[in-house]
Motif scaffolding. Structure first.
Motif, short mmCIF file in Angstrom:
data_model
loop_
_atom_site.label_atom_id
_atom_site.label_comp_id
_atom_site.label_asym_id
_atom_site.label_seq_id
_atom_site.Cartn_x
_atom_site.Cartn_y
_atom_site.Cartn_z
N ILE A 1 -64.41 -60.87 -59.29
CA ILE A 1 -63.95 -61.98 -59.85
C ILE A 1 -64.68 -62.62 -61.15
O ILE A 1 -64.22 -62.80 -62.06
CB ILE A 1 -63.51 -62.98 -58.89
N ILE A 2 -65.89 -62.99 -60.90
CA ILE A 2 -67.06 -63.31 -61.88
C ILE A 2 -66.91 -62.31 -63.05
O ILE A 2 -66.87 -62.70 -64.23
CB ILE A 2 -68.32 -63.54 -61.18
N HIS A 3 -67.14 -60.93 -62.83
CA HIS A 3 -67.17 -60.18 -63.76
C HIS A 3 -65.92 -60.14 -64.73
O HIS A 3 -66.05 -59.99 -66.03
CB HIS A 3 -67.71 -58.56 -63.28
N VAL B 1 -69.87 -65.48 -76.43
CA VAL B 1 -69.80 -66.35 -75.37
C VAL B 1 -70.30 -65.95 -73.91
O VAL B 1 -70.52 -66.82 -72.99
CB VAL B 1 -68.22 -67.00 -74.95
N ARG B 2 -70.56 -64.77 -73.79
CA ARG B 2 -71.00 -64.22 -72.59
C ARG B 2 -72.29 -64.90 -71.78
O ARG B 2 -71.99 -65.44 -70.73
CB ARG B 2 -71.59 -62.56 -72.34
N PRO B 3 -73.29 -65.17 -72.47
CA PRO B 3 -74.37 -65.86 -71.86
C PRO B 3 -73.99 -67.31 -71.45
O PRO B 3 -74.72 -68.06 -70.91
CB PRO B 3 -75.63 -65.99 -72.95
N TYR B 4 -73.02 -67.98 -72.21
CA TYR B 4 -72.83 -69.35 -71.63
C TYR B 4 -71.59 -69.50 -70.76
O TYR B 4 -71.11 -70.78 -70.55
CB TYR B 4 -72.36 -70.17 -73.21
N THR B 5 -70.75 -68.26 -70.54
CA THR B 5 -69.74 -68.48 -69.57
C THR B 5 -70.09 -68.83 -68.25
O THR B 5 -71.22 -68.11 -67.49
CB THR B 5 -69.08 -67.16 -69.41
N MET B 6 -69.50 -69.53 -67.59
CA MET B 6 -69.58 -70.34 -66.28
C MET B 6 -68.55 -69.94 -65.08
O MET B 6 -67.21 -70.27 -65.71
CB MET B 6 -70.05 -71.43 -66.07
N VAL B 7 -68.49 -69.16 -64.07
CA VAL B 7 -67.38 -68.77 -63.46
C VAL B 7 -68.07 -69.35 -61.88
O VAL B 7 -68.97 -69.11 -61.36
CB VAL B 7 -67.08 -67.51 -63.20
N LEU B 8 -67.13 -70.15 -61.36
CA LEU B 8 -67.58 -70.96 -60.04
C LEU B 8 -66.39 -70.40 -59.00
O LEU B 8 -65.13 -70.72 -59.18
CB LEU B 8 -67.39 -72.37 -60.01
N VAL B 9 -66.75 -69.82 -58.04
CA VAL B 9 -65.59 -69.35 -56.88
C VAL B 9 -65.97 -70.10 -55.79
O VAL B 9 -67.32 -69.95 -55.13
CB VAL B 9 -66.03 -68.05 -56.65
N GLU B 10 -65.17 -71.18 -55.21
CA GLU B 10 -65.39 -72.02 -54.06
C GLU B 10 -64.52 -71.68 -52.97
O GLU B 10 -63.36 -71.16 -53.15
CB GLU B 10 -65.01 -73.30 -54.50
#
Length: 72
Positions: free
Chosen positions: A21-23, A37-46
């Motif tokens: 999911i993150i990738h 934007v790759r280095p600044y992308t944040m993905v949060l899986v809760e």
């Protein structure tokens, strides 16, 4: 900074699925905004406790959605 926040019932995703999911989300943002934007992308899986979330004024559980609870 692109940011995505996913919430899933607790225990239905293993580590590999969360990583996927993150990738895939990161790749989506890169496709849309560009590689910079790759280095600044944040993905949060809760993970949310069963019954700890709802929709349309109804508390949802795995049972109500016809899903088996995760095996411990």
């Amino acid at each position: 900074m692109p940011f995505a926040n996913y919430k899933f019932p607790e225990g239905i995703l293993d580590h590999a699925r969360k990583e996927e999911i993150i990738h895939r989300t990161t790749d989506l943002f890169v496709e849309y905004f560009g590689e910079e934007v790759r280095p600044y992308t944040m993905v949060l899986v809760e993970e949310v406790n069963d019954g700890g979330w709802g929709r349309a004024d109804e508390t949802l559980t795995l049972e109500k959605m016809g899903m088996a609870p995760p095996v411990s």
